[in-house]
Every structure is written in C-alpha cells, then in structure tokens.
Design a protein around this motif. Sequence first.
Motif: not given
Length: 431
Positions: A327-336
């Motif tokens: 995933w892109p950075p923003a989505l990966a940061a959100l889920v994590s």
Amino acid sequence: MPPSPNRTATADARRRTAAFQHPASGGTARTRTTTVDIVVPVHNEEQALPGCVRTLHSRLRAGFPFSWRIVVADNASTDRTLHVARELARDLPGVEVVHLDRKGRGLALRTVWAASEADIAAYMDVDLSTGLDGLLPLIAPLASGHSDLAIGSRLAPGARTVRGSRREAISRCYNAIVRLTHGVRFTDAQCGFKAVRTEVLRPLLEVARDDAWFFDTELLLLAEHNGMRVHEVPVDWVEDVDTRVDVVSTARDDLRGLWRMARLKASGRAKVPVPPRPAPSAEHPDAVLAPASGRSLLTWELGCFAAVGLVSTAGQALLYWVMRGWWPPALAALVSLLVLTVLNTEANRRLTFAHSDAGPARAHLGAGGLFVLGYLVTSAAVLWFTRLVPSASAGAEAAVLAAASGAVTLVRFTVLRLAVFRRPGRTLRRK
C-alpha cells in the motif's frame, strides 16, 4: 386476592431459613457456623432430579463441614418434576422445594437467593456435570472471608473436561468475547457451579435483570465491576448430552446481554453499594511498611506505559514495513496505527491503569480521539519525509514513523491518565 405462587414461595423460604439445621447431625441446630444454601434449578427434569439430589445429599452428609440445605427450585415444570421434588424433600432431611410459575434459570436463582438467610448461596446444575470434589474448594474461600464470589471453571489451568468439540468451541468463543468486550479476568462465565456470599449478593440482585441463561455472566460482570474478589476453582466436567439449552437462541440472548451490560456500566448504574473489603495490612507485628504515596503509583504508570508504548511503537513500525510493500504510505500508516492503537489501549487498560474502573467502551472511545491526533501527526511526518527524500527506503520511512509516534506519547499519557482512566479516588473526592 390470594398471593401469587412466587410471593408464597419467597415467604415460605424465608420462614424456613429461621430454623437452619444441619441434617447430618440429626437436626440439631448449630450456631455461629457458616450456613450454605445449595440451589438446584430445574425445569422438566423428573428423570435427572432424583439421582442429582440423592448423590448431592449423600456427599454433603458424608463430610461437608458447614451447615447446609439443598433447595430444589422448580421453575414452571410441566411434567412430574415438582411431584418428584416433593417426594425427595419428604424422604431426605435438609432438602426443600420452591416452586415458581414462570420459567427461567436466572429467575429461579434470583428468587431463591433473594429469600435466603444463609451466609453463602450456591447453585449447581441438575446434571452434576461438574464434579462434586470441587464443592468444598468453592465454598471454603467464601466461608473464610477471603473471596466474595467463587466459580467453577472448565478453562482454568488444572481443569479437566470431557465434552464434544462443538460445545468446546462455543464455550471458548463465548468466554473470549466476554473477556474482549468487558476486559474481565475470570475465564469461564457459564459453568453451572457458583457460590457467593449473600452479604454482597443482595446489592447485585437489585441490579441483575436477566431471567434466563445470561444471569451467570451478568452476576459476574457486576461483581468484577464493583471490585469484588472472584475466586476460580478448576473443575472436572463431563458433558451431559441430554441438555435443555437452545444454543442458537441462548447465544443471541447472551450477545444482547453483553451489550446491555456495557451500556449499564457506561452509564454508572452498574455500581452498587457493596460492603467494603478491609484494606490490606501486614500480619507480622514488626513489619516495616512503605509509606503510602501517590508517587509509587505514578512510577508504575509511567514505567508500564513506557514499556507498552515501546512495544506498540516497534509493532507499528514492523507492521508498517510489512504493509508498505502493498500500500501507499498514508494507508499503511493508517492501518498500522489503528491496529496497534487498539492493542495499546487494551494493554494500558489492563496493566498500566488497572486501578481505574473505566470499561472497554470508555477506554477505546477515549483512545479514539487520541488515534485521530496520532494519525495526523504520523501521517504528516511520513508524507513530509517521502517528499523530502523521494528515494528513501521503507526502513527509513518506518524509522520516521517511530519517531513521530514517540512524539505524541507524552500527550497520550497525560490525557489517558487524567481524563480516560481517572482513579476512583479522584471521582469520590469531587463528590
């Protein structure tokens, strides 16, 4: 107008408790001895009832060290259960019968327990699936004053069960849901083998409402919410396949009950005026005690919060690194961040701020606002870094994410400590 059967049963039970006798001693009244009411709730159990009552009666007479009475609580049976119960009461000293004209195990227990004048009220299922070797360990911690409520557990270490995989899976899933949604520490809410000191039971019965199978869970949730000490006894348990339980409807009612209890606790109406337990004190007359101070609590909170935070930060960075390949950075940061925030909040509720009476709903809702702050800060940091250094590796982005998460830790601790997980003592002083 003649009194209803329920009121008559309650009044009769109260009159009978005035002359509490020990059947094994030939009916001689004993004073200053712990008294125990053991209730067997039944509905259409004419076949199983005689074997249950005679077996239990024999075990109690053989060596139970407390004054006891067996009460068969017949709730609206339509077969010969009531007739069989009355025959047993005529044949066996110390056995009595209460009849209710409405069905419901919870209703039967609430009615008989509310009328009991014994020191301890207990109950067990008529199928005797739970081994009677666990009865004395169930009653003893209550008789000594060590605990307020005792339960048999099929899931505690040392328990041994013989049951089918379907019932095993259902039991484990339900108890996992109870622990996840309410953050309780007991392992088995449904085992039909429980006892409680009547001194603390009566306030709980004022709040308990369930008339059916959820009554056990409701009572335990209320007890733990009000700071009572719950003692678990690992038991031997053998499944009786001749069950009266409708699994589907019971599961549905249990989930509704859990939601109702969550709302009740969130509203503050689950708090009841239970007798206070004495504060811990040293037994040794020459013990050197540490001075009471809020600093020790703050030190524990800071240390535990930091440890949970370090583990959470590392876990978030690792999870981000794994998902960044998809995933892109923003989505990966959100889920994590979302996943680790839930785990972090639950860990802090159970460890760091264990003294607080904040339930799961309040804890996770309060942490939700902090989640928004954390997401904005960490996402902005990662996006800023990727624009500043377009060729940065996923590992470098994860390091920036970890640094940004650490930056909001102090704010999170302050808000959680002062607003979300307020100490009960602070609330009382304001009142």
